[in-house]
Write a protein that holds these residues in place. Structure first.
Motif: not given
Length: 59
Positions: A9-29
């Motif tokens: 359901l997500l293309h990518s998600a990376v957990e960052g510092p202090d509980g942050q997330w960097f999320v991409q739904i699709s490669p073009t989003e």
């Protein structure tokens, strides 16, 4: 986020510092920067609403 990745359901998600997330739904989003649990909760609600629209109500 891990479950959303597992079920593609997500293309990518990376957990960052202090509980942050960097999320991409699709490669073009764009990449969404979720700074806290409130951001993540709202983001997941948006994803579930999209899934519901595409698949129709499950109940």
């Amino acid at each position: 986020m891990h479950s959303f990745l597992e079920f593609n359901l997500l293309h990518s998600a990376v957990e960052g510092p202090d509980g942050q997330w960097f999320v991409q739904i699709s490669p073009t989003e764009r990449i969404h920067h979720l700074t806290d649990s409130e951001d993540a909760f709202e983001f997941i609600g948006d994803i579930l609403a999209i899934v519901d629209e595409v698949n129709g109500p499950s109940l």
